[in-house]
Design a protein around this motif. Structure first.
Motif, PDB file in Angstrom:
ATOM      1  N   ARG A  27       3.751  10.687   1.371  1.00 34.61           N
ATOM      2  CA  ARG A  27       3.826   9.249   1.685  1.00 34.61           C
ATOM      3  C   ARG A  27       4.062   8.428   0.426  1.00 34.61           C
ATOM      4  O   ARG A  27       4.817   7.444   0.444  1.00 34.61           O
ATOM      5  CB  ARG A  27       2.535   8.811   2.375  1.00 34.61           C
ATOM      6  N   THR A  28       3.443   8.854  -0.698  1.00 33.04           N
ATOM      7  CA  THR A  28       3.690   8.159  -1.972  1.00 33.04           C
ATOM      8  C   THR A  28       5.132   8.365  -2.413  1.00 33.04           C
ATOM      9  O   THR A  28       5.799   7.432  -2.879  1.00 33.04           O
ATOM     10  CB  THR A  28       2.729   8.680  -3.052  1.00 33.04           C
ATOM     11  N   MET A  29       5.613   9.583  -2.273  1.00 31.20           N
ATOM     12  CA  MET A  29       6.989   9.898  -2.674  1.00 31.20           C
ATOM     13  C   MET A  29       7.998   9.097  -1.863  1.00 31.20           C
ATOM     14  O   MET A  29       9.025   8.632  -2.397  1.00 31.20           O
ATOM     15  CB  MET A  29       7.237  11.392  -2.501  1.00 31.20           C
ATOM     16  N   LEU A  30       7.727   8.914  -0.558  1.00 28.55           N
ATOM     17  CA  LEU A  30       8.658   8.194   0.311  1.00 28.55           C
ATOM     18  C   LEU A  30       8.384   6.698   0.342  1.00 28.55           C
ATOM     19  O   LEU A  30       9.012   5.963   1.134  1.00 28.55           O
ATOM     20  CB  LEU A  30       8.578   8.758   1.732  1.00 28.55           C
ATOM     21  N   ASP A  31       7.436   6.264  -0.512  1.00 30.15           N
ATOM     22  CA  ASP A  31       7.096   4.829  -0.585  1.00 30.15           C
ATOM     23  C   ASP A  31       6.709   4.300   0.790  1.00 30.15           C
ATOM     24  O   ASP A  31       7.214   3.261   1.254  1.00 30.15           O
ATOM     25  CB  ASP A  31       8.279   4.031  -1.154  1.00 30.15           C
ATOM     26  N   ALA A  32       5.787   5.033   1.419  1.00 28.59           N
ATOM     27  CA  ALA A  32       5.283   4.642   2.736  1.00 28.59           C
ATOM     28  C   ALA A  32       3.799   4.355   2.600  1.00 28.59           C
ATOM     29  O   ALA A  32       2.972   5.276   2.647  1.00 28.59           O
ATOM     30  CB  ALA A  32       5.523   5.740   3.755  1.00 28.59           C
ATOM     31  N   PRO A  33       3.421   3.087   2.390  1.00 30.49           N
ATOM     32  CA  PRO A  33       2.013   2.748   2.170  1.00 30.49           C
ATOM     33  C   PRO A  33       1.144   3.139   3.366  1.00 30.49           C
ATOM     34  O   PRO A  33       1.612   3.193   4.511  1.00 30.49           O
ATOM     35  CB  PRO A  33       2.037   1.225   1.974  1.00 30.49           C
ATOM     36  N   GLU A  34      -0.109   3.428   3.079  1.00 29.76           N
ATOM     37  CA  GLU A  34      -1.066   3.798   4.110  1.00 29.76           C
ATOM     38  C   GLU A  34      -1.189   2.651   5.120  1.00 29.76           C
ATOM     39  O   GLU A  34      -1.362   1.488   4.758  1.00 29.76           O
ATOM     40  CB  GLU A  34      -2.432   4.094   3.467  1.00 29.76           C
ATOM     41  N   GLY A  35      -1.068   3.003   6.418  1.00 29.71           N
ATOM     42  CA  GLY A  35      -1.179   1.999   7.483  1.00 29.71           C
ATOM     43  C   GLY A  35       0.144   1.413   7.933  1.00 29.71           C
ATOM     44  O   GLY A  35       0.199   0.721   8.951  1.00 29.71           O
ATOM     45  N   SER A  36       1.206   1.687   7.192  1.00 31.96           N
ATOM     46  CA  SER A  36       2.512   1.145   7.583  1.00 31.96           C
ATOM     47  C   SER A  36       3.122   1.999   8.699  1.00 31.96           C
ATOM     48  O   SER A  36       2.687   3.116   8.985  1.00 31.96           O
ATOM     49  CB  SER A  36       3.443   1.126   6.368  1.00 31.96           C
ATOM     50  N   GLU A  37       4.138   1.434   9.317  1.00 26.27           N
ATOM     51  CA  GLU A  37       4.824   2.167  10.400  1.00 26.27           C
ATOM     52  C   GLU A  37       5.493   3.427   9.864  1.00 26.27           C
ATOM     53  O   GLU A  37       5.489   4.466  10.523  1.00 26.27           O
ATOM     54  CB  GLU A  37       5.869   1.241  11.052  1.00 26.27           C
ATOM     55  N   ALA A  38       6.055   3.370   8.649  1.00 18.26           N
ATOM     56  CA  ALA A  38       6.703   4.536   8.049  1.00 18.26           C
ATOM     57  C   ALA A  38       5.679   5.635   7.774  1.00 18.26           C
ATOM     58  O   ALA A  38       5.960   6.821   7.973  1.00 18.26           O
ATOM     59  CB  ALA A  38       7.420   4.133   6.763  1.00 18.26           C
TER      60      ALA A  38
END
Length: 490
Positions: free
Chosen positions: A167-178
């Protein structure tokens, strides 16, 4: 009547060479004892040092790769008769093990570079590389990581910590839809089922590099046309952006030889598993532990591939986790390995040799050594000869005294040469020898000048004794006169 002096007694075997031999035997004995006791001291000290340090190794659960590696390292240390002993402490997971290490309750731990690394951690060795494989279903290519934000992504990994990393690598913050679309794949689910209709649009597999080379599952799925391995073109940018990430290059055929996957060198990213220790560990201990690991790395690898390609710690100043200085010293200069291994024993041996040798030297010098006879002590024997000169009434007696004097001189010369006689009182000896020698010379001259008087005196003394004897034998016999006259005329 001739006055012959007494014949000189047979020369006695000299006693001083025996003294020299005894002293030499003592020296040899003390040297041998010094070496033996020094070796015993070093051996005892080495045994004590070997058993003197126990290292606590914090690991995850007992079935984890980290715990099994720790068990193998403990066996290697024992088999190499190292002074280190491992106390392995299991935790629910590796994160708890690192927390224990951070609290200074453990000396060793294993950390992957995407985890939070304790500030006091220093690297001893690189145990393993993890590869990040970006897989797409069928023949579909994934051109960039940005495309994954629209897809449902499965993360194939051994622990949930890899999910946070993706999730960090894909820039997907915790709680986001991504972030919600990025999920851990069920443990043990085959790769082709993950790509089944209605399944995941992409799979990110985080696997040990050594295990990926051995795993035949990729080749089997590839033969059925089940996936496509994609390059991560942003690898260098991610390595600069996220600490602990490294750009990696997969060579052609890494995952499968037939069909060849990848079919050409391919860029991706990777992580490292590091064996770390506390920064407070001594340089000698860290260097010795690193040496044992490097020299026995073939015995430390696990059957599943973990730690089968152990590498030296990175000594670069900009390394994500600095190498321990003791390990760096060993890596930078292999010639120090011998000193790192035996320097303590060498210092202990030198100290033991010095102390034990000094003790034995003092014992020899003050107690057991037979001291050489002083030259001055021989003056007593010379003066004794001098007192007997005046009682020598013939040249033969004088010659006996001369030979006795010369014998003392010869013995003194031999003793001074071999060390059985010291030079203490040598001037007194010389003075006494010269005095007695001159006395013998003067007595010899005197006897030669008065040789006739001495013989007549001796003859007269003999006649007188004969007459006295005759008178005592025949006091009243007239024939005694004839006998006496005859004796006197003779």
């Amino acid at each position: 009547m001739s006055a012959e002096g007494p014949m000189p007694a047979n020369d006695q075997p000299p006693s001083r060479p025996k003294v020299i031999k005894t002293n030499q035997q003592q020296v040899v004995l003390y040297v041998v004892l010094t070496l033996i006791l020094s070796l015993v001291t070093v051996w005892s000290g080495r045994t004590l040092l070997r058993n003197s340090e126990t290292l606590t190794f914090a690991v995850g659960d007992a079935n984890s790769d980290q715990a099994r590696f720790a068990a193998k390292l403990a066996d290697v240390l024992k088999n190499n008769t190292s002074r280190f002993r491992l106390k392995i402490v299991n935790n629910p997971d590796n994160a708890k093990a690192l927390a224990q290490f951070d609290r200074k309750q453990a000396d060793l731990a294993i950390v992957r570079t995407d985890n939070k690394v304790p500030s006091r951690a220093r690297t001893l060795a690189i145990l393993e590389h993890d590869l990040v494989l970006l897989l797409g279903p069928g023949n579909k290519k994934i051109k960039s990581l940005a495309e994954l934000k629209k897809k449902k992504v499965a993360v194939v990994a051994e622990s949930d910590s890899s999910l946070a990393f993706v999730r960090t690598m894909l820039d997907a913050p915790e709680g986001s839809e991504a972030a919600a679309k990025i999920q851990m794949a069920p443990q043990g689910m085959p790769l082709d089922k993950l790509f089944s209709p209605g399944g995941y649009g992409a799979v990110i597999a985080i696997v040990h590099a050594s295990r990926a080379v051995r795993d035949k599952a990729y080749e089997q799925v590839a033969k059925r046309g089940g996936f496509t391995l994609n390059a991560i073109d942003e690898s260098k940018a991610l390595a600069r952006k996220i600490p602990g990430i490294y750009d990696e290059t997969l060579t052609a055929g890494t995952l499968s030889a037939s069909p060849e996957i990848p079919d050409d060198d391919l860029e991706t990213i990777g992580l490292e598993w590091l064996l770390v220790t506390q920064s407070r560990m001594s340089l000698t201990s860290a260097g010795e532990l690193a040496r044992i690991i490097y020299e026995n790395k073939s015995e430390l690898g696990l059957d599943n591939g973990f730690a089968t390609r152990i590498e030296p710690a990175s000594v670069d100043k900009d390394a994500y986790v600095m190498a321990h200085q003791g390990a760096a010293d060993y890596i930078n200069d292999d010639t120090k390995s011998f000193m790192d291994k035996y320097s303590d024993m060498m210092y202990l041996g030198a100290g033991a040799l010095s102390v034990i040798g000094s003790i034995f030297a003092a014992i020899y010098a003050k107690v057991t050594r037979i001291a050489p006879e002083r030259a001055g002590q021989l003056s007593t024997a010379i003066l004794d000869i001098g007192e007997r000169i005046e009682h020598a009434h013939s040249l033969d007696e004088l010659e006996c005294l001369q030979e006795e004097l010369e014998g003392i001189l010869r013995g003194a010369i031999v003793g001074l040469r071999d060390g059985s006689i010291s030079t203490d009182g040598l001037d007194t000896f010389k003075l006494g020898y010269e005095f007695v020698r001159d006395e013998i010379g003067m007595r010899r001259d005197y006897l030669k000048r008065h040789a006739g008087d001495v013989e007549r005196r001796h003859a007269g003394d003999g006649d007188k004794r004969q007459v006295d004897g005759d008178k005592a034998t025949l006091p009243n016999d007239d024939t005694n006169v004839v006998v006496v006259k005859t004796a006197q005329s003779a």
